[in-house]
Design a protein around this motif. Structure first.
Motif, PDB file in Angstrom:
ATOM      1  N   TYR A  22       0.809  -1.214   0.000  1.00 31.34           N
ATOM      2  CA  TYR A  22       0.000   0.000   0.000  1.00 31.34           C
ATOM      3  C   TYR A  22       0.845   1.269   0.000  1.00 31.34           C
ATOM      4  CZ  TYR A  22      -4.192  -2.784   0.397  1.00 31.34           C
ATOM      5  OH  TYR A  22      -5.203  -3.664   0.135  1.00 31.34           O
ATOM      6  N   GLN A  23       2.060   1.200   0.542  1.00 37.48           N
ATOM      7  CA  GLN A  23       2.957   2.354   0.425  1.00 37.48           C
ATOM      8  C   GLN A  23       3.309   2.591  -1.035  1.00 37.48           C
ATOM      9  OE1 GLN A  23       4.042   4.345   3.198  1.00 37.48           O
ATOM     10  NE2 GLN A  23       4.434   5.673   1.434  1.00 37.48           N
ATOM     11  N   LEU A  24       3.596   1.529  -1.761  1.00 39.51           N
ATOM     12  CA  LEU A  24       3.876   1.635  -3.193  1.00 39.51           C
ATOM     13  C   LEU A  24       2.670   2.166  -3.950  1.00 39.51           C
ATOM     14  CD1 LEU A  24       5.940  -1.570  -4.023  1.00 39.51           C
ATOM     15  CD2 LEU A  24       6.520   0.760  -4.729  1.00 39.51           C
ATOM     16  N   MET A  25       1.491   1.685  -3.586  1.00 40.59           N
ATOM     17  CA  MET A  25       0.271   2.130  -4.253  1.00 40.59           C
ATOM     18  C   MET A  25       0.073   3.628  -4.065  1.00 40.59           C
ATOM     19  SD  MET A  25      -3.613   0.664  -3.798  1.00 40.59           S
ATOM     20  CE  MET A  25      -3.136  -1.029  -4.167  1.00 40.59           C
ATOM     21  N   ASP A  27       3.455   5.350  -6.185  1.00 41.97           N
ATOM     22  CA  ASP A  27       3.519   5.161  -7.632  1.00 41.97           C
ATOM     23  C   ASP A  27       2.672   3.961  -8.028  1.00 41.97           C
ATOM     24  OD1 ASP A  27       4.200   4.850 -10.316  1.00 41.97           O
ATOM     25  OD2 ASP A  27       6.292   5.406  -9.996  1.00 41.97           O
ATOM     26  N   PRO A  28       1.375   4.179  -8.271  1.00 38.67           N
ATOM     27  CA  PRO A  28       0.480   3.058  -8.595  1.00 38.67           C
ATOM     28  C   PRO A  28       0.920   2.260  -9.821  1.00 38.67           C
ATOM     29  CG  PRO A  28      -0.778   5.051  -8.118  1.00 38.67           C
ATOM     30  CD  PRO A  28       0.660   5.460  -8.203  1.00 38.67           C
ATOM     31  N   VAL A  29       1.505   2.921 -10.810  1.00 30.23           N
ATOM     32  CA  VAL A  29       1.942   2.225 -12.029  1.00 30.23           C
ATOM     33  C   VAL A  29       3.097   1.277 -11.714  1.00 30.23           C
ATOM     34  CG1 VAL A  29       2.946   2.499 -14.332  1.00 30.23           C
ATOM     35  CG2 VAL A  29       1.152   4.069 -13.545  1.00 30.23           C
ATOM     36  N   THR A  41      -3.692   9.881  -4.445  1.00 31.51           N
ATOM     37  CA  THR A  41      -3.224   8.496  -4.290  1.00 31.51           C
ATOM     38  C   THR A  41      -3.354   8.027  -2.843  1.00 31.51           C
ATOM     39  OG1 THR A  41      -0.911   9.245  -4.046  1.00 31.51           O
ATOM     40  CG2 THR A  41      -1.659   8.607  -6.272  1.00 31.51           C
ATOM     41  N   HIS A  42      -3.104   8.933  -1.887  1.00 33.26           N
ATOM     42  CA  HIS A  42      -3.326   8.575  -0.477  1.00 33.26           C
ATOM     43  C   HIS A  42      -4.798   8.218  -0.257  1.00 33.26           C
ATOM     44  CE1 HIS A  42       0.424   9.035   1.638  1.00 33.26           C
ATOM     45  NE2 HIS A  42       0.599  10.284   1.259  1.00 33.26           N
ATOM     46  N   SER A  43      -5.693   9.020  -0.811  1.00 36.44           N
ATOM     47  CA  SER A  43      -7.129   8.773  -0.625  1.00 36.44           C
ATOM     48  C   SER A  43      -7.520   7.430  -1.218  1.00 36.44           C
ATOM     49  CB  SER A  43      -7.942   9.897  -1.274  1.00 36.44           C
ATOM     50  OG  SER A  43      -7.669  11.146  -0.652  1.00 36.44           O
ATOM     51  N   ASN A  44      -6.930   7.096  -2.348  1.00 36.37           N
ATOM     52  CA  ASN A  44      -7.211   5.795  -2.969  1.00 36.37           C
ATOM     53  C   ASN A  44      -6.798   4.648  -2.051  1.00 36.37           C
ATOM     54  OD1 ASN A  44      -7.868   3.966  -5.201  1.00 36.37           O
ATOM     55  ND2 ASN A  44      -5.650   3.694  -5.376  1.00 36.37           N
ATOM     56  N   VAL A  45      -5.627   4.777  -1.439  1.00 37.02           N
ATOM     57  CA  VAL A  45      -5.160   3.736  -0.519  1.00 37.02           C
ATOM     58  C   VAL A  45      -6.062   3.671   0.710  1.00 37.02           C
ATOM     59  CG1 VAL A  45      -3.271   3.054   1.020  1.00 37.02           C
ATOM     60  CG2 VAL A  45      -2.762   3.814  -1.309  1.00 37.02           C
ATOM     61  N   LEU A  46      -6.459   4.810   1.225  1.00 35.78           N
ATOM     62  CA  LEU A  46      -7.352   4.821   2.391  1.00 35.78           C
ATOM     63  C   LEU A  46      -8.661   4.093   2.072  1.00 35.78           C
ATOM     64  CD1 LEU A  46      -6.833   8.502   3.630  1.00 35.78           C
ATOM     65  CD2 LEU A  46      -5.885   6.418   4.636  1.00 35.78           C
ATOM     66  N   GLN A  47      -9.158   4.279   0.867  1.00 36.56           N
ATOM     67  CA  GLN A  47     -10.388   3.585   0.467  1.00 36.56           C
ATOM     68  C   GLN A  47     -10.158   2.073   0.404  1.00 36.56           C
ATOM     69  OE1 GLN A  47     -13.227   4.824   0.435  1.00 36.56           O
ATOM     70  NE2 GLN A  47     -13.199   6.946  -0.241  1.00 36.56           N
ATOM     71  N   HIS A  48      -8.996   1.663  -0.096  1.00 36.11           N
ATOM     72  CA  HIS A  48      -8.682   0.232  -0.131  1.00 36.11           C
ATOM     73  C   HIS A  48      -8.654  -0.345   1.287  1.00 36.11           C
ATOM     74  CE1 HIS A  48      -7.662  -1.043  -4.261  1.00 36.11           C
ATOM     75  NE2 HIS A  48      -7.414   0.238  -4.472  1.00 36.11           N
ATOM     76  N   LEU A  49      -8.053   0.396   2.204  1.00 36.07           N
ATOM     77  CA  LEU A  49      -7.967  -0.082   3.585  1.00 36.07           C
ATOM     78  C   LEU A  49      -9.353  -0.161   4.227  1.00 36.07           C
ATOM     79  CD1 LEU A  49      -4.792   1.872   4.786  1.00 36.07           C
ATOM     80  CD2 LEU A  49      -4.951  -0.526   4.126  1.00 36.07           C
TER      81      LEU A  49
END
Length: 321
Positions: free
Chosen positions: A197-200, A203-205, A245-253
């Motif tokens: 998730y740090q990578l996501m 740099d998501p790509v 990108t942080h918000s995207n990871v937060l949603q995944h969590l």
């Protein structure tokens, strides 16, 4: 909760000695950075170095400057034009070999020996060229440590760059500890799993590309695929995460909590994530609530994610993101 800074020893960082208050500059002064000497010194063991003093130049001394081709400048004295290029470069190579165990390096900005970028390079007409160059010592050192997190003191005043640099430092230290324990295919995969998730966020790509790289890990010797993976990881982590990108990871969590939270609790999480995305609150606000929920509803996979705590909480690095 397991954290990526549960290390057998404090990370060691190289640093320009003047940033710790050592009076080693050409005029007998220093450029103490309170961030380094007071805040970061509580978490890192510093290795202070002044290459100009190390090669035998006195204190005080004639100032040096870069001249000539910005891609390959020379370091010469202002008045007597004595050339110190080879001595500074050789010292950089020597220290790169001796400091193989450091996890990062903080360089003095604009220095003809230590600056990483935009150091003035003067032309024959006496004017500096646009764009500048890199200090001689720093260039030689970094050429032999391409994966090492490096930064200039001035850029660390930016909270985004500071958090990014220290995230990379702890990732580097964690990798070094793993290598000392013994590199294996499983260890590399476990390491990647922790940094998913740090990578996501950074740099998501590249996160997806690294997953594909490790998909065929068994086809390569670990001493080949391991360094290749780590180099790509450090390049990816150097890209600064954004609010998006942080918000995207937060949603995944949040997805790991959906079966445990009430409708009201889910709505509160979503409200804080949206406030963070919009710039109303810092990252620490939704992150704190997420951690609270995970403490109440533990998940083994999430508990070992570096993203939840990539650096010591005491550094308060996410309070200003």
């Amino acid at each position: 909760m397991s954290t990526p800074f549960d290390l057998p020893q404090r990370p060691r960082l190289g640093i320009s000695a003047c940033l710790l208050g050592d009076p080693v500059r050409y005029n007998g002064g220093h450029k103490e950075s309170y961030l380094c000497s007071r805040s970061l010194a509580q978490h890192f063991d510093f290795v202070p170095l002044c290459p100009e003093v190390a090669i035998g130049l006195g204190i005080p001394r004639e100032a040096i400057r870069l001249v000539g081709d910005p891609a390959a400048p020379r370091a010469v004295g202002n008045r007597h034009q004595r050339d110190h290029t080879e001595a500074l470069a050789e010292f950089g190579e020597i220290m790169a070999a001796q400091l193989a165990d450091i996890s990062g390096y903080i360089f003095m900005q604009k220095s003809p020996s230590c600056g990483l970028e935009r150091v003035k390079v003067y032309q024959a007409n006496g004017h500096p060229v646009d764009g500048g160059g890199r200090g001689i010592y720093a260039n030689a050192f970094c050429a032999l440590h391409p994966d090492l997190p490096v930064e200039e003191d001035g850029r660390l005043n930016d909270p985004v760059l500071r958090e990014n640099f220290l995230t990379r430092v702890y990732a580097h230290a964690q990798w070094q500890a793993m290598r000392r324990a013994g590199l294996s295919h499983k260890a590399v995969i476990d390491f990647h799993s922790r940094y998913k998730y740090q990578l996501m966020a950074n740099d998501p790509v590249q996160y997806k590309a690294l997953g594909r790289l490790l998909g065929s890990i068994g086809e390569h010797p670990v001493d080949v695929i391991g360094p290749r993976y780590f180099s790509a990881l450090m390049i990816a982590l150097k890209k600064c995460a954004t609010r998006g990108t942080h918000s995207n990871v937060l949603q995944h969590l949040c997805g790991y909590l959906k079966r445990h939270l009430s409708r009201e609790e889910k709505a509160e999480l979503q409200r804080l994530i949206e406030q963070y995305r919009s710039g109303i609150v810092p990252l620490v606000v939704p992150m704190t609530l997420l951690k609270h929920h995970f403490n109440g509803h533990p998940d083994r996979y999430i508990a070992q994610q570096a993203y939840l705590q990539p650096h010591p909480e005491e550094l308060s690095l996410r309070n200003a993101l």
